[in-house]
Design a protein around this motif. Structure first.
Motif: not given
Length: 147
Positions: A22-32
């Motif tokens: 979930i942290r990887r998914t959230a970081e992917c959204i935040l990085d975009s």
């Protein structure tokens, strides 16, 4: 930025691995350049049918909903990134539509049907569509087209 909702189904795994996915998914959204509005855990459930993803068959999964805002041009990149993650079984991104604004017409709805504006408009449309009828009082004692 428009609002989107990400529906995720993650493979069944221990809690620490689930948190890292979930942290990887959230970081992917935040990085975009996105903003996460809400993260909702819907629990672990049996899938409606067995799902084969990344060469493994899954029968159970953990469901999550993530509400976020981001640019529409970044959605394809996010889908591609989520497709490469081996912990994600299913992912769907939906655009959240704003509900339509409407005016309350309760006082008009409480009127009898004959006095409502929309019913009167329907009656006018029906009157316009009526065909002219044959006048039987044409001076003849019989109907000339009858055999």
């Amino acid at each position: 930025m428009p609002s989107y909702e990400l529906a995720l189904v993650l493979r069944q795994m221990p809690r620490p691995e689930l948190i890292s996915a979930i942290r990887r998914t959230a970081e992917c959204i935040l990085d975009s350049g996105g903003i996460i509005r809400k993260l909702e855990n819907l629990g672990t459930r049996a899938l409606p049918h067995k799902v084969s993803e990344h060469g493994v068959v899954h029968r159970e999964g953990t469901h999550f909903n993530i509400a976020f805002d981001t640019s529409p041009t970044k959605i394809a990149d996010l889908k591609e990134e989520f497709g490469r993650d081996i912990d994600i079984i299913r992912r769907h991104v939906f655009k959240i539509e704003e509900p339509e604004k409407f005016k309350c017409t309760l006082h008009q709805e409480m009127l009898p049907p004959a006095y409502r504006k929309d019913v009167q408009e329907m009656i006018e449309i029906a009157k316009r569509k009526q065909k002219p009828k044959y006048n039987y009082n044409s001076g003849l004692d019989y109907y000339p087209f009858q055999k």
